[in-house]
Design a protein around this motif. Structure first.
Motif, short mmCIF file in Angstrom:
data_model
loop_
_atom_site.label_atom_id
_atom_site.label_comp_id
_atom_site.label_asym_id
_atom_site.label_seq_id
_atom_site.Cartn_x
_atom_site.Cartn_y
_atom_site.Cartn_z
N GLN A 52 -50.29 16.67 17.27
CA GLN A 52 -50.50 17.11 15.89
C GLN A 52 -50.73 18.62 15.91
OE1 GLN A 52 -49.81 13.57 14.47
NE2 GLN A 52 -50.47 15.07 13.01
N CYS A 62 -49.58 18.74 4.61
CA CYS A 62 -48.70 17.73 5.17
C CYS A 62 -47.28 17.95 4.69
CB CYS A 62 -49.19 16.34 4.74
SG CYS A 62 -48.17 14.99 5.36
N THR A 63 -46.35 18.00 5.60
CA THR A 63 -44.94 18.16 5.23
C THR A 63 -44.21 16.83 5.16
OG1 THR A 63 -44.28 18.49 7.54
CG2 THR A 63 -44.83 20.46 6.25
N LYS A 64 -44.74 15.83 5.87
CA LYS A 64 -44.09 14.52 5.94
C LYS A 64 -45.10 13.50 6.41
CE LYS A 64 -40.34 12.33 8.61
NZ LYS A 64 -41.11 11.36 9.32
N ASP A 65 -45.04 12.29 5.82
CA ASP A 65 -45.88 11.21 6.31
C ASP A 65 -45.01 10.00 6.64
OD1 ASP A 65 -45.37 9.83 3.93
OD2 ASP A 65 -47.35 10.18 3.09
N PRO A 69 -40.58 12.91 3.72
CA PRO A 69 -41.04 14.28 3.48
C PRO A 69 -41.60 14.47 2.08
CG PRO A 69 -38.66 14.16 3.31
CD PRO A 69 -39.12 12.81 3.75
N ASP A 92 -48.35 20.16 9.14
CA ASP A 92 -48.33 19.04 10.06
C ASP A 92 -47.62 17.85 9.44
OD1 ASP A 92 -48.80 17.67 12.42
OD2 ASP A 92 -50.97 17.96 12.38
N THR A 93 -47.31 16.88 10.27
CA THR A 93 -46.78 15.60 9.81
C THR A 93 -47.76 14.51 10.22
OG1 THR A 93 -45.52 15.20 11.84
CG2 THR A 93 -44.39 16.37 10.05
N PRO A 95 -47.20 10.71 10.81
CA PRO A 95 -46.24 9.61 10.82
C PRO A 95 -46.85 8.22 10.62
CG PRO A 95 -46.56 10.49 13.03
CD PRO A 95 -47.28 11.40 12.09
#
Length: 146
Positions: A52, A62-65, A69, A92-93, A95
């Motif tokens: 991370q 957050c850019t993507k979870d 995105p 950060d992402t 996932p």
């Protein structure tokens, strides 16, 4: 909200606040959002971990979870606000995570979505962070609404 009121800050646009208790199960912000909402920013936490980029000293964007995105333009707008106001941030992402913004998106809300929050070390039990992470998050929120 108290800070905004006490400091007589006049937001550039109308702001609606929603306090949800159910983002973890996926339906937190799936209703009660005004139809004229054009930007939806969920404020939650950014949990640093292996692989991370988050930090417990900065505001995390957050850019993507786990659902995909977030809005590219809104993320860049938040980054620009950070740069213009000397706010320490990390992109950060996450996932394995979903947010209230995702719940609103899945419910069919037509808006731009983003997720920000203080870097929190550990979650669901004994959460801890550094005060600077809280301060950087507050600075981003206040600077954004001006």
């Amino acid at each position: 909200m108290k800070y905004i009121k006490l400091n007589d800050i006049k937001p550039k646009y109308d702001i609606n606040f929603l306090f949800s208790n159910y983002e973890e199960v996926g339906h937190g912000a799936s209703s009660f959002i005004p139809d004229n909402t054009i930007e939806f920013i969920a404020v939650d936490m950014g949990c640093p971990g292996e692989n991370q980029n988050s930090s417990e000293y900065d505001v995390c964007i957050c850019t993507k979870d786990s659902n995909g995105p977030y809005d590219y333009e809104l993320i860049n707008k938040l980054v620009d606000v950070c740069k213009e106001n000397n706010i320490n941030y990390k992109l950060d992402t996450y996932p394995n995570y979903g947010s209230d913004a995702t719940a609103a998106l899945k419910a069919g809300m037509d808006a731009r979505f983003a997720l920000i929050g203080p870097g929190i070390f550990a979650s669901h039990g004994y959460e801890r962070t550094h005060i600077s992470s809280i301060i950087e998050t507050e600075k981003l929120i206040i600077s954004y609404i001006k």
